[in-house]
Write a protein that holds these residues in place. Structure first.
Motif, PDB file in Angstrom:
ATOM      1  N   ILE A  54       5.374   5.242   7.850  1.00  0.00           N
ATOM      2  CA  ILE A  54       5.844   4.515   9.024  1.00  0.00           C
ATOM      3  C   ILE A  54       4.850   4.359  10.278  1.00  0.00           C
ATOM      4  O   ILE A  54       4.287   3.391  10.730  1.00  0.00           O
ATOM      5  N   MET A  55       4.149   5.478  10.245  1.00  0.00           N
ATOM      6  CA  MET A  55       3.226   5.717  11.655  1.00  0.00           C
ATOM      7  C   MET A  55       1.768   4.994  11.212  1.00  0.00           C
ATOM      8  O   MET A  55       1.185   4.257  12.005  1.00  0.00           O
ATOM      9  N   ASP A  56       1.490   5.065   9.886  1.00  0.00           N
ATOM     10  CA  ASP A  56       0.313   4.209   9.330  1.00  0.00           C
ATOM     11  C   ASP A  56       0.624   2.879   9.513  1.00  0.00           C
ATOM     12  O   ASP A  56      -0.301   1.951  10.035  1.00  0.00           O
ATOM     13  N   THR A  57       1.952   2.434   9.119  1.00  0.00           N
ATOM     14  CA  THR A  57       2.189   0.992   9.096  1.00  0.00           C
ATOM     15  C   THR A  57       2.099   0.363  10.818  1.00  0.00           C
ATOM     16  O   THR A  57       1.771  -0.604  11.104  1.00  0.00           O
ATOM     17  N   PHE A  58       2.579   1.269  11.354  1.00  0.00           N
ATOM     18  CA  PHE A  58       2.502   1.063  12.990  1.00  0.00           C
ATOM     19  C   PHE A  58       1.213   0.723  13.579  1.00  0.00           C
ATOM     20  O   PHE A  58       1.034  -0.046  14.269  1.00  0.00           O
ATOM     21  N   HIS A  59       0.060   1.513  13.066  1.00  0.00           N
ATOM     22  CA  HIS A  59      -1.124   1.445  13.591  1.00  0.00           C
ATOM     23  C   HIS A  59      -1.893   0.179  12.846  1.00  0.00           C
ATOM     24  O   HIS A  59      -2.765  -0.440  13.519  1.00  0.00           O
ATOM     25  N   VAL A  60      -1.428  -0.381  11.686  1.00  0.00           N
ATOM     26  CA  VAL A  60      -1.941  -1.372  11.017  1.00  0.00           C
ATOM     27  C   VAL A  60      -1.568  -2.661  11.830  1.00  0.00           C
ATOM     28  O   VAL A  60      -2.111  -3.383  12.309  1.00  0.00           O
ATOM     29  N   ALA A  61      -0.143  -2.457  12.004  1.00  0.00           N
ATOM     30  CA  ALA A  61       0.347  -3.664  12.821  1.00  0.00           C
ATOM     31  C   ALA A  61      -0.109  -3.549  14.439  1.00  0.00           C
ATOM     32  O   ALA A  61      -0.462  -4.683  15.015  1.00  0.00           O
ATOM     33  N   SER A  62      -0.255  -2.374  14.878  1.00  0.00           N
ATOM     34  CA  SER A  62      -0.868  -2.343  16.322  1.00  0.00           C
ATOM     35  C   SER A  62      -2.366  -3.179  16.269  1.00  0.00           C
ATOM     36  O   SER A  62      -2.828  -3.714  17.275  1.00  0.00           O
ATOM     37  N   GLY A  63      -3.183  -2.707  15.162  1.00  0.00           N
ATOM     38  CA  GLY A  63      -4.445  -3.328  15.308  1.00  0.00           C
ATOM     39  C   GLY A  63      -4.356  -4.874  14.995  1.00  0.00           C
ATOM     40  O   GLY A  63      -5.202  -5.643  15.636  1.00  0.00           O
ATOM     41  N   ALA A  64      -3.303  -5.244  14.299  1.00  0.00           N
ATOM     42  CA  ALA A  64      -3.112  -6.772  14.173  1.00  0.00           C
ATOM     43  C   ALA A  64      -2.892  -7.370  15.560  1.00  0.00           C
ATOM     44  O   ALA A  64      -3.190  -8.503  15.793  1.00  0.00           O
ATOM     45  N   ALA A  65      -1.900  -6.645  16.169  1.00  0.00           N
ATOM     46  CA  ALA A  65      -1.613  -7.205  17.294  1.00  0.00           C
ATOM     47  C   ALA A  65      -2.590  -7.412  18.434  1.00  0.00           C
ATOM     48  O   ALA A  65      -2.781  -8.224  19.237  1.00  0.00           O
ATOM     49  N   VAL A  66      -3.556  -6.186  18.364  1.00  0.00           N
ATOM     50  CA  VAL A  66      -4.714  -6.160  19.281  1.00  0.00           C
ATOM     51  C   VAL A  66      -5.491  -7.465  19.169  1.00  0.00           C
ATOM     52  O   VAL A  66      -6.099  -8.074  19.828  1.00  0.00           O
ATOM     53  N   TRP A  77       0.944  -1.204   0.172  1.00  0.00           N
ATOM     54  CA  TRP A  77       0.131   0.120   0.026  1.00  0.00           C
ATOM     55  C   TRP A  77       0.828   1.384   0.079  1.00  0.00           C
ATOM     56  O   TRP A  77       0.715   2.035  -1.090  1.00  0.00           O
ATOM     57  N   GLU A  78       1.471   1.409   1.067  1.00  0.00           N
ATOM     58  CA  GLU A  78       2.502   2.800   1.284  1.00  0.00           C
ATOM     59  C   GLU A  78       3.267   2.821   0.014  1.00  0.00           C
ATOM     60  O   GLU A  78       3.616   4.182  -0.315  1.00  0.00           O
ATOM     61  N   VAL A  79       4.070   1.943  -0.192  1.00  0.00           N
ATOM     62  CA  VAL A  79       5.288   2.075  -1.255  1.00  0.00           C
ATOM     63  C   VAL A  79       4.752   2.020  -2.520  1.00  0.00           C
ATOM     64  O   VAL A  79       4.734   2.816  -3.651  1.00  0.00           O
ATOM     65  N   ILE A  80       4.044   0.933  -2.942  1.00  0.00           N
ATOM     66  CA  ILE A  80       3.547   0.572  -4.443  1.00  0.00           C
ATOM     67  C   ILE A  80       2.517   1.182  -4.976  1.00  0.00           C
ATOM     68  O   ILE A  80       2.441   1.959  -6.181  1.00  0.00           O
ATOM     69  N   ILE A  81       1.438   1.282  -4.335  1.00  0.00           N
ATOM     70  CA  ILE A  81       0.000   1.955  -4.507  1.00  0.00           C
ATOM     71  C   ILE A  81       0.190   3.331  -4.357  1.00  0.00           C
ATOM     72  O   ILE A  81      -0.306   4.109  -5.081  1.00  0.00           O
ATOM     73  N   GLN A  82       0.325   3.467  -3.001  1.00  0.00           N
ATOM     74  CA  GLN A  82       0.128   5.031  -2.613  1.00  0.00           C
ATOM     75  C   GLN A  82       1.445   6.073  -3.200  1.00  0.00           C
ATOM     76  O   GLN A  82       1.215   7.077  -3.329  1.00  0.00           O
ATOM     77  N   ARG A  83       2.445   5.477  -3.071  1.00  0.00           N
ATOM     78  CA  ARG A  83       3.474   6.191  -3.574  1.00  0.00           C
ATOM     79  C   ARG A  83       4.031   7.436  -2.827  1.00  0.00           C
ATOM     80  O   ARG A  83       4.356   8.459  -3.529  1.00  0.00           O
ATOM     81  N   GLY A  84       3.820   7.293  -1.566  1.00  0.00           N
ATOM     82  CA  GLY A  84       4.026   8.753  -0.876  1.00  0.00           C
ATOM     83  C   GLY A  84       5.314   9.136  -0.550  1.00  0.00           C
ATOM     84  O   GLY A  84       6.213   8.119  -0.426  1.00  0.00           O
ATOM     85  N   LYS A  85       5.530  10.290  -0.443  1.00  0.00           N
ATOM     86  CA  LYS A  85       6.758  10.908  -0.158  1.00  0.00           C
ATOM     87  C   LYS A  85       7.061  11.118   1.516  1.00  0.00           C
ATOM     88  O   LYS A  85       8.186  11.091   1.876  1.00  0.00           O
ATOM     89  N   ASP A  86       6.274  11.186   2.230  1.00  0.00           N
ATOM     90  CA  ASP A  86       6.310  11.329   3.713  1.00  0.00           C
ATOM     91  C   ASP A  86       6.511   9.961   4.568  1.00  0.00           C
ATOM     92  O   ASP A  86       5.521   9.239   4.771  1.00  0.00           O
ATOM     93  N   ARG A  87       7.986   9.692   4.619  1.00  0.00           N
ATOM     94  CA  ARG A  87       8.110   8.615   5.157  1.00  0.00           C
ATOM     95  C   ARG A  87       7.612   8.309   6.555  1.00  0.00           C
ATOM     96  O   ARG A  87       7.368   7.364   7.085  1.00  0.00           O
ATOM     97  N   ALA A  88       7.600   9.371   7.470  1.00  0.00           N
ATOM     98  CA  ALA A  88       7.196   9.378   8.813  1.00  0.00           C
ATOM     99  C   ALA A  88       5.818   9.030   8.801  1.00  0.00           C
ATOM    100  O   ALA A  88       5.263   8.008   9.671  1.00  0.00           O
ATOM    101  N   ASP A  89       4.944   9.422   7.982  1.00  0.00           N
ATOM    102  CA  ASP A  89       3.471   9.269   7.767  1.00  0.00           C
ATOM    103  C   ASP A  89       3.460   7.712   7.326  1.00  0.00           C
ATOM    104  O   ASP A  89       2.646   7.208   8.071  1.00  0.00           O
TER     105      ASP A  89
END
Length: 120
Positions: free
Chosen positions: A76-88, A62-74
């Motif tokens: 990483i934060m989005d990925t953290f929250h996806v992972a945290s939801g998975a962990a919950v 999603w973040e690299v191939i589809i969305q192709r965003g330039k804001d690496r911090a955003d």
């Protein structure tokens, strides 16, 4: 703005605490829950390895191939929250002894993000 263009545009909502909070909760529960369910259902992965698969696939696909965003911090934060939801999800449904730790970690990160944006 269409739904698709909204999904494809990155935003860290620097001055919108409510927008950021709902965005990250959406990443956790609308993306992380179904993703971890799929990984647990269709692979032999369990626990932390399943969460790592969810995070890696989300970030790369999603973040690299589809969305192709330039804001690496955003990204990483989005990925953290996806992972945290998975962990919950795992903490709730897979008895591996995580307890409320994933939810508590996510709550702390969400609180810090809200405070940061409320002060901006």
């Amino acid at each position: 703005m269409t739904v698709l263009s909204s999904l494809l545009s990155e935003s860290s909502q620097p001055r919108d605490w409510y927008g950021w909070l709902t965005n990250q909760a959406g990443h956790a529960y609308l993306v992380g829950f179904p993703a971890i369910y799929a990984v647990l259902s269709f692979t032999g992965a369990t626990g932390l390895s399943a969460v790592a698969i969810v995070a890696a696939v989300y970030f790369l696909l999603w973040e690299v191939i589809i969305q192709r965003g330039k804001d690496r911090a955003d990204q990483i934060m989005d990925t953290f929250h996806v992972a945290s939801g998975a962990a919950v999800f795992i903490a709730l449904y897979d008895p591996i002894g995580w307890g409320i730790k994933p939810f508590a970690l996510q709550a702390v990160v969400l609180a810090v993000g809200v405070i940061k944006r409320a002060r901006a």
